[in-house]
Design a protein around this motif. Structure first.
Motif, PDB file in Angstrom:
ATOM      1  N   VAL A 197      -8.825  36.887 -49.108  1.00 27.53           N
ATOM      2  CA  VAL A 197      -9.639  38.101 -49.086  1.00 27.53           C
ATOM      3  C   VAL A 197     -11.096  37.681 -49.009  1.00 27.53           C
ATOM      4  CG1 VAL A 197     -10.287  40.195 -50.317  1.00 27.53           C
ATOM      5  CG2 VAL A 197      -7.950  39.335 -50.483  1.00 27.53           C
ATOM      6  N   ARG A 198     -11.792  38.158 -47.985  1.00 33.76           N
ATOM      7  CA  ARG A 198     -13.229  37.903 -47.844  1.00 33.76           C
ATOM      8  C   ARG A 198     -13.957  39.227 -47.924  1.00 33.76           C
ATOM      9  NH1 ARG A 198     -13.210  34.170 -42.516  1.00 33.76           N
ATOM     10  NH2 ARG A 198     -11.361  33.024 -43.103  1.00 33.76           N
ATOM     11  N   HIS A 199     -15.021  39.242 -48.711  1.00 34.43           N
ATOM     12  CA  HIS A 199     -15.791  40.476 -48.896  1.00 34.43           C
ATOM     13  C   HIS A 199     -17.269  40.156 -48.775  1.00 34.43           C
ATOM     14  CE1 HIS A 199     -17.884  43.565 -51.315  1.00 34.43           C
ATOM     15  NE2 HIS A 199     -17.021  44.371 -50.711  1.00 34.43           N
ATOM     16  N   ARG A 200     -17.961  40.955 -47.984  1.00 30.47           N
ATOM     17  CA  ARG A 200     -19.417  40.849 -47.884  1.00 30.47           C
ATOM     18  C   ARG A 200     -19.982  42.187 -48.300  1.00 30.47           C
ATOM     19  NH1 ARG A 200     -20.721  40.244 -42.308  1.00 30.47           N
ATOM     20  NH2 ARG A 200     -21.093  42.466 -42.276  1.00 30.47           N
ATOM     21  N   ARG A 234      -3.768  40.163 -40.090  1.00 29.33           N
ATOM     22  CA  ARG A 234      -5.189  40.225 -40.452  1.00 29.33           C
ATOM     23  C   ARG A 234      -5.613  41.679 -40.486  1.00 29.33           C
ATOM     24  NH1 ARG A 234      -8.721  35.676 -39.100  1.00 29.33           N
ATOM     25  NH2 ARG A 234     -10.272  37.277 -38.744  1.00 29.33           N
ATOM     26  N   PHE A 235      -6.319  42.048 -41.525  1.00 29.07           N
ATOM     27  CA  PHE A 235      -6.839  43.396 -41.675  1.00 29.07           C
ATOM     28  C   PHE A 235      -8.338  43.279 -41.869  1.00 29.07           C
ATOM     29  CE2 PHE A 235      -8.245  46.775 -44.570  1.00 29.07           C
ATOM     30  CZ  PHE A 235      -7.941  47.871 -43.793  1.00 29.07           C
ATOM     31  N   GLU A 236      -9.100  43.882 -40.948  1.00 34.37           N
ATOM     32  CA  GLU A 236     -10.561  43.824 -41.029  1.00 34.37           C
ATOM     33  C   GLU A 236     -11.124  45.233 -41.141  1.00 34.37           C
ATOM     34  OE1 GLU A 236     -12.557  41.268 -38.219  1.00 34.37           O
ATOM     35  OE2 GLU A 236     -10.630  40.376 -37.699  1.00 34.37           O
ATOM     36  N   TYR A 237     -12.116  45.375 -42.015  1.00 37.33           N
ATOM     37  CA  TYR A 237     -12.783  46.662 -42.207  1.00 37.33           C
ATOM     38  C   TYR A 237     -14.274  46.390 -42.325  1.00 37.33           C
ATOM     39  CZ  TYR A 237     -14.308  50.971 -44.417  1.00 37.33           C
ATOM     40  OH  TYR A 237     -14.960  52.133 -44.701  1.00 37.33           O
ATOM     41  N   GLU A 238     -15.056  47.122 -41.575  1.00 32.52           N
ATOM     42  CA  GLU A 238     -16.503  46.941 -41.616  1.00 32.52           C
ATOM     43  C   GLU A 238     -17.167  48.306 -41.518  1.00 32.52           C
ATOM     44  OE1 GLU A 238     -19.962  44.454 -39.285  1.00 32.52           O
ATOM     45  OE2 GLU A 238     -17.867  43.910 -39.030  1.00 32.52           O
ATOM     46  N   GLU A 239     -18.097  48.539 -42.429  1.00 28.65           N
ATOM     47  CA  GLU A 239     -18.870  49.778 -42.408  1.00 28.65           C
ATOM     48  C   GLU A 239     -20.284  49.437 -42.860  1.00 28.65           C
ATOM     49  OE1 GLU A 239     -18.991  54.043 -44.637  1.00 28.65           O
ATOM     50  OE2 GLU A 239     -17.044  53.242 -44.088  1.00 28.65           O
ATOM     51  N   GLY A 240     -21.222  49.594 -41.938  1.00 28.22           N
ATOM     52  CA  GLY A 240     -22.604  49.244 -42.260  1.00 28.22           C
ATOM     53  C   GLY A 240     -22.722  47.759 -42.538  1.00 28.22           C
ATOM     54  N   LEU A 289     -14.874  43.664 -45.062  1.00 27.27           N
ATOM     55  CA  LEU A 289     -13.714  43.184 -45.806  1.00 27.27           C
ATOM     56  C   LEU A 289     -12.720  42.626 -44.803  1.00 27.27           C
ATOM     57  CD1 LEU A 289     -12.094  43.096 -48.527  1.00 27.27           C
ATOM     58  CD2 LEU A 289     -11.105  45.263 -47.805  1.00 27.27           C
ATOM     59  N   LEU A 290     -12.199  41.436 -45.073  1.00 30.35           N
ATOM     60  CA  LEU A 290     -11.179  40.810 -44.242  1.00 30.35           C
ATOM     61  C   LEU A 290     -10.058  40.362 -45.150  1.00 30.35           C
ATOM     62  CD1 LEU A 290     -10.028  39.419 -41.667  1.00 30.35           C
ATOM     63  CD2 LEU A 290     -11.342  37.436 -42.331  1.00 30.35           C
ATOM     64  N   VAL A 291      -8.815  40.784 -44.864  1.00 32.15           N
ATOM     65  CA  VAL A 291      -7.638  40.346 -45.597  1.00 32.15           C
ATOM     66  C   VAL A 291      -6.734  39.634 -44.596  1.00 32.15           C
ATOM     67  CG1 VAL A 291      -5.650  41.054 -46.957  1.00 32.15           C
ATOM     68  CG2 VAL A 291      -7.802  42.285 -47.188  1.00 32.15           C
ATOM     69  N   SER A 292      -6.409  38.380 -44.897  1.00 25.47           N
ATOM     70  CA  SER A 292      -5.581  37.561 -44.018  1.00 25.47           C
ATOM     71  C   SER A 292      -4.361  37.074 -44.801  1.00 25.47           C
ATOM     72  CB  SER A 292      -6.380  36.374 -43.507  1.00 25.47           C
ATOM     73  OG  SER A 292      -5.594  35.515 -42.770  1.00 25.47           O
ATOM     74  N   VAL A 293      -3.170  37.247 -44.243  1.00 23.19           N
ATOM     75  CA  VAL A 293      -1.928  36.816 -44.894  1.00 23.19           C
ATOM     76  C   VAL A 293      -1.391  35.621 -44.127  1.00 23.19           C
ATOM     77  CG1 VAL A 293       0.367  37.517 -45.627  1.00 23.19           C
ATOM     78  CG2 VAL A 293      -1.468  39.195 -45.570  1.00 23.19           C
TER      79      VAL A 293
END
Length: 86
Positions: free
Chosen positions: A8-11, A71-77, A81-85
């Motif tokens: 899980v990567r979060h910025r 891989r699940f990527e979400y970006e807003e502004g 968030l990136l979730v990789s299995v």
């Protein structure tokens, strides 16, 4: 093959980055009492909605088997968030 590692990567909006590596097997062992309660609840739900418990279990197994490589990527502004299995 069942998933072994979830990354899980979060910025955040401040630009600070956070990376978490979550091993699936130890977490599943720690949460196994809750897993038993969830399976019992799923069986009750199958009986209530008249769904085959074996078919539901087979579908859950196929979903679990298909997770590695997802891989699940979400970006807003400025938040991402990136979730990789794996």
């Amino acid at each position: 093959m069942i998933p072994q590692l979830v990354t899980v990567r979060h910025r955040g909006s401040s630009g600070r980055r956070l990376r978490l590596y979550i091993p699936v097997v130890p977490v599943a062992l720690i949460l196994s009492p809750l897993l038993l309660v969830a399976v019992a609840g799923g069986l009750v739900a199958c009986l209530i909605f008249k769904v085959s418990p074996l078919g539901a279990l087979r579908g859950a197994g196929r979903l679990l088997w298909a997770l590695p490589g997802t891989r699940f990527e979400y970006e807003e502004g400025r938040t991402a968030l990136l979730v990789s299995v794996r």
